[in-house]
Design an enzyme around this catalytic site. Structure first.
Site, PDB file in Angstrom:
ATOM      1  CD1 TRP A  54      83.526 -64.259   1.542  1.00 54.74           C
ATOM      2  CD2 TRP A  54      84.062 -62.100   1.399  1.00 54.74           C
ATOM      3  NE1 TRP A  54      84.400 -63.979   2.571  1.00 54.74           N
ATOM      4  CE2 TRP A  54      84.745 -62.666   2.510  1.00 54.74           C
ATOM      5  CE3 TRP A  54      84.258 -60.747   1.124  1.00 54.74           C
ATOM      6  CZ2 TRP A  54      85.593 -61.920   3.328  1.00 54.74           C
ATOM      7  CZ3 TRP A  54      85.116 -60.010   1.940  1.00 54.74           C
ATOM      8  CH2 TRP A  54      85.766 -60.597   3.029  1.00 54.74           C
ATOM      9  CB  CYS A  58      87.721 -64.765   7.167  1.00 56.26           C
ATOM     10  SG  CYS A  58      87.479 -66.561   7.254  1.00 56.26           S
ATOM     11  CG  HIS A 112      85.060 -64.869  10.977  1.00 59.89           C
ATOM     12  ND1 HIS A 112      85.591 -64.456   9.778  1.00 59.89           N
ATOM     13  CD2 HIS A 112      85.184 -63.825  11.830  1.00 59.89           C
ATOM     14  CE1 HIS A 112      85.992 -63.203   9.891  1.00 59.89           C
ATOM     15  NE2 HIS A 112      85.768 -62.807  11.126  1.00 59.89           N
ATOM     16  CG  ASP A 171      87.839 -60.120  12.194  1.00 62.73           C
ATOM     17  OD1 ASP A 171      88.544 -60.313  11.184  1.00 62.73           O
ATOM     18  OD2 ASP A 171      86.711 -60.623  12.346  1.00 62.73           O
ATOM     19  CG  ASN A 231      78.664 -65.919  23.943  1.00 61.30           C
ATOM     20  OD1 ASN A 231      78.597 -66.935  24.625  1.00 61.30           O
ATOM     21  ND2 ASN A 231      79.735 -65.143  23.935  1.00 61.30           N
ATOM     22  CG  ASP A 252      70.333 -67.657  21.816  1.00 63.78           C
ATOM     23  OD1 ASP A 252      71.383 -68.228  22.182  1.00 63.78           O
ATOM     24  OD2 ASP A 252      69.534 -67.131  22.611  1.00 63.78           O
ATOM     25  CD  GLU A 264      77.030 -72.494  24.828  1.00 65.91           C
ATOM     26  OE1 GLU A 264      76.106 -71.961  25.491  1.00 65.91           O
ATOM     27  OE2 GLU A 264      77.532 -71.973  23.810  1.00 65.91           O
ATOM     28  CD  GLU A 317      75.820 -69.722  28.647  1.00 64.30           C
ATOM     29  OE1 GLU A 317      75.413 -69.238  27.577  1.00 64.30           O
ATOM     30  OE2 GLU A 317      75.080 -70.264  29.481  1.00 64.30           O
ATOM     31  CE1 TYR A 343      84.796 -67.831   5.603  1.00 67.42           C
ATOM     32  CE2 TYR A 343      84.861 -67.802   3.212  1.00 67.42           C
ATOM     33  CZ  TYR A 343      85.121 -67.193   4.422  1.00 67.42           C
ATOM     34  OH  TYR A 343      85.702 -65.940   4.456  1.00 67.42           O
TER      35      TYR A 343
END
Length: 802
Positions: free
Chosen positions: A328, A363, A422, A445, A485, A487, A537, A542, A632
């Protein structure tokens, strides 16, 4: 044997012999003659029974009548070693042995065409037989003579360096023995003359890999010239843990060798065509090499949980010199720029040939290659793109974003990052290692982000565990949960007395994990699978999932986690970091960021920030907005410009503030970086006289002229057809060092065409001649790259018929 040998039998029975047989016979004849009855006598000559009658038929008949195997074998041995001579007119020939030669295998027909069609493996480009576990396949054996029941026959399937029965790495199958303890089965379908048709069914829990087949007859061992048999996972077998019930999904997630990988930003999504090519030459061999390189126990290669986790580690090169070296840095001079790849085939072929990591990947490349490997091994797989994807290094469900007073993002201060997108993978399997309810799609992944159990690997983790907040389940559920998820917490860094002061501006709870995308089943369009990863959301489900996840994740408290924050003594900042609680909006403040014109490279960037209020009152608002170029992964490459104004709004009103960036402010930077870059616009608004602060961030993509692909809709197998690629430079800037990359699986091997410099308004046209080698729908993929443009992709489908 009393039910077989009747009272009229004189030989082989107690107190009876040939003499008693003759006496009984003549007694019946004379009695009939005495009463005037006619008697016909037929003489049967059994003198040549040992050389004219098939011994195997005799022995099989004894078996059918219930004689035990040991006795039949004894009779078979008794029939061997006999001698014979010819007698005629009192003349005698020499005695000659009645020979019964040892049984030898003279050939094996793997019935590749028939088996591969039934096992959905006919597309693999290999001379060897490829079958799927838990499903019957047939073999035609040829012998030196007819196979009989006394013959010893065994098929040996061995895997690994030293196959052993005790380790279930050597499977020995005898068609006349009960089912093998390994779960494999074999039976004779037809035995005629010197040929024997066998049916073999591997266990649905068999080790996946490359087996070597040998056939043993007595003391003879036959080794076919091409004796490799590849055994794969079987999504068509109900007893296999990768069983997938829907045929359309099997075609998409196992058999489809092309597709799309979705990239861009949350509100500007586009698909990159990708050739997975799991059936291409040497790809299967490369996958088998990876299985061997993984050092998994052969007993663990029965389980897709272990296999998929191992492959997530081996597709990156970080710990084990696997397939792809990640990069990267923006400098790709010693390899291929990640944006230049259009498929997995050349990557895996090069890796298998050199046994060295291929340079370079990011990725979407890691995900594309991992999809190829999984589908090649028979595990259903799909590429999954998460937009606004959090990289939460501390697993505390929070990503801190630091801005200066102009609204420009500060790269160096953040430990965490938010990637525009991603790409990872989902694989389908039963999770027999987990409580009930966690079967189905599992996230894995191969992009090397964080270590898991000491190496760069990730998953498999059930999507249900991610959605429900069950972050205690293996593997890597906390990290994956945070990716969709977390914040976003925005901080403004201000200088006071030469030192940094951190002020929290806002917390955004719905900006991570957006528009999670994959290719739709059987269609060339995007499917949104966000609901499989998270509840809506703000919904009750949730909130419950977040509460459950938070109970397993250590909270950090609302303090800044800047990379250099510790350099400032806490006592010099304030008694403790300033934390602002969310307040009910008095103004109804809103921010919108738009572009007035299409964002073509070479044109000015015509942007606008709209400030809105919706409640009565007179409001004075301090606005700062910035425009930056970023990769990105969220890394800022250049700051292009900013705007800083104080505006006044009355009640429900709005004002648009322009933000214009001249072309010469960014074109040099656009040409100097090798990565594709995005336009990041950030705005900060503070309402004077209140505690109200608001941050808005938007990422936009540049737009490019299209490539047109001209070719017929249909073509004949092995018959040439032409294909043309046309591109017109509609931009206001020349494109330097243009290259056209072209590949069509089954119709045209990957090639690169040097197009030189393309001035504004110039049209380039490249024609190729294609010869299709496979039937069905095929796709031609083209990609144009230059110094200024990192990739314009196009594709077109064609149907190949006989």
């Amino acid at each position: 044997m009393k039910h077989v040998i009747g009272k009229s039998q004189h030989r082989f029975t107690k107190d009876k012999s040939c003499l008693t047989d003759l006496i009984t016979f003549y007694n019946k004849v004379t009695c009939l003659v005495d009463v005037g009855r006619a008697v016909d006598i037929v003489y049967l000559d059994f003198s040549k029974a040992f050389d004219m009658v098939s011994h195997s038929l005799l022995l099989e008949k004894l078996m059918r009548y219930g004689l035990d195997k040991r006795s039949v074998r004894w009779v078979g041995n008794w029939l061997t070693g006999r001698t014979q001579r010819v007698v005629g007119n009192s003349s005698f020939s020499n005695w000659q042995p009645v020979t019964r030669t040892d049984l030898e295998v003279t050939g094996i027909d793997f019935l590749k065409s028939q088996n591969s069609r039934l096992h959905h493996t006919d597309a693999y480009h290999t001379e060897s037989l490829v079958v799927r576990r838990g499903q019957a396949f047939q073999l035609q054996l040829s012998f030196s003579r007819e196979l009989d029941v006394a013959d010893k026959l065994a098929l040996h399937f061995g895997i690994g360096e030293k196959p052993m029965k005790i380790r279930w790495t050597l499977i020995s199958l005898n068609p006349r023995r009960e089912q093998d303890p390994s779960g494999w089965q074999i039976s004779i379908i037809k035995n005629s003359g010197k040929e024997c048709l066998l049916s073999v069914i591997s266990s649905p829990r068999a080790t996946v890999g490359r087996y070597i087949l040998n056939v043993k007859t007595g003391t003879n061992i036959y080794r076919p010239q091409n004796n490799a048999v590849y055994l794969l996972f079987n999504p068509w077998c109900e007893d296999d843990v990768v069983f997938l019930a829907d045929e359309a999904q099997r075609k998409e997630y196992v058999l489809n060798d092309t597709g799309y990988i979705y990239v861009g930003s949350a509100y500007n999504i586009y698909g990159r065509p990708w050739n997975f090519g799991q059936f291409e030459e040497f790809v299967l061999d490369a996958c088998m090499y990876l299985l061997d390189k993984s050092k998994l126990k052969l007993s663990n290669r029965t389980d897709p949980v272990f296999v998929s986790r191992a492959m997530s580690a081996l597709v990156n090169a970080n710990d084990d010199r696997g397939v792809l070296m990640g990069n990267w840095s923006g400098n790709y001079s010693n390899g291929t720029c990640p944006t230049d790849w259009i498929g997995s085939v050349s990557i895996l072929q090069k890796y298998y040939k050199t046994k060295k990591p291929v340079c370079y990947g990011q990725c979407w490349v890691f995900s594309g290659v991992l999809t190829t490997v999984m589908r090649c091994l028979g595990i259903p797989s799909r590429c999954v793109t998460n937009f606004s994807s959090a990289h939460d290094t501390e697993e505390n469900l929070r990503v801190d974003i630091y801005l200066n007073e102009l609204g420009e993002k500060l790269n160096s201060m953040s430990l965490d990052s938010i990637w525009n997108f991603h790409v990872w993978n989902d694989v389908w399997m039963k999770r027999t290692d987990l409580p009930a309810g966690f079967d189905g799609w599992q996230a894995i992944d191969s992009t090397p982000q964080e270590q898991s159990q000491g190496i760069f690997q990730c998953g498999p983790c059930p999507l249900k565990a991610i959605r429900d907040g069950d972050v205690y389940l293996p593997f890597d559920s906390k990290f994956l949960y945070a990716e969709v998820n977390a914040d976003k917490v925005y901080w403004v860094v201000k200088k006071e007395n030469g030192r940094n002061k951190y002020i929290r501006i806002s917390t955004e709870t719905q900006g991570i994990g957006m528009n999670i995308s994959t290719k739709a089943v059987g269609q060339n369009k995007r499917e949104d699978i966000t609901a499989q990863y998270k509840y809506p959301e703000g919904s009750r489900e949730e909130r419950e999932a977040m509460q459950k996840a938070s109970s397993f994740i250590r909270p950090s408290g609302m303090i800044p986690r800047a990379r250099f924050a510790s350099a400032v003594p806490m006592g010099d900042m304030a008694p403790e970091p300033r934390v602002l609680h969310e307040a009910i909006s008095k103004t109804g403040l809103q921010l919108e960021i738009t572009n007035k014109e299409a964002l073509y490279p070479g044109n000015p960037l015509e942007l606008a920030i709209t400030v809105k209020t919706s409640t009565p009152g007179s409001w004075t608002i301090n606005l700062a907005g910035s425009c930056q170029l970023q990769s990105y992964t969220g890394k800022v490459e250049a700051s292009l410009g900013y705007v800083k104004e104080t505006i006044k709004l009355e009640g429900k009103s709005e004002m648009q503030v322009p933000l214009k960036i001249a072309a010469n402010e960014y074109m040099k930077m656009l040409a100097s970086v090798e990565d594709e870059v995005f336009i990041l616009i950030t705005a900060i608004a503070e309402v004077q006289g209140t505690d109200e602060k608001l941050t808005k961030e938007t990422t936009m993509s540049f737009e490019y002229p299209p490539i047109t692909v001209q070719m017929p809709e249909t073509a004949k197998l092995n018959k040439e057809f032409s294909c043309a690629f046309i591109f017109k430079n509609k931009l206001n800037v020349p494109l330097d060092n243009c290259k056209l990359l072209v590949e069509g699986l089954g119709i045209f091997k990957k090639s690169v065409f040097d197009e030189g410099h393309v001035k504004p308004g110039r049209i380039i046209k490249t024609e190729i001649i294609c010869t299709p080698t496979r039937l069905g729908e095929k796709k031609m993929i083209a990609k144009l790259i230059s110094t200024q443009i990192k990739g314009i992709s196009a594709e077109k489908a064609i149907t190949i018929t006989e």
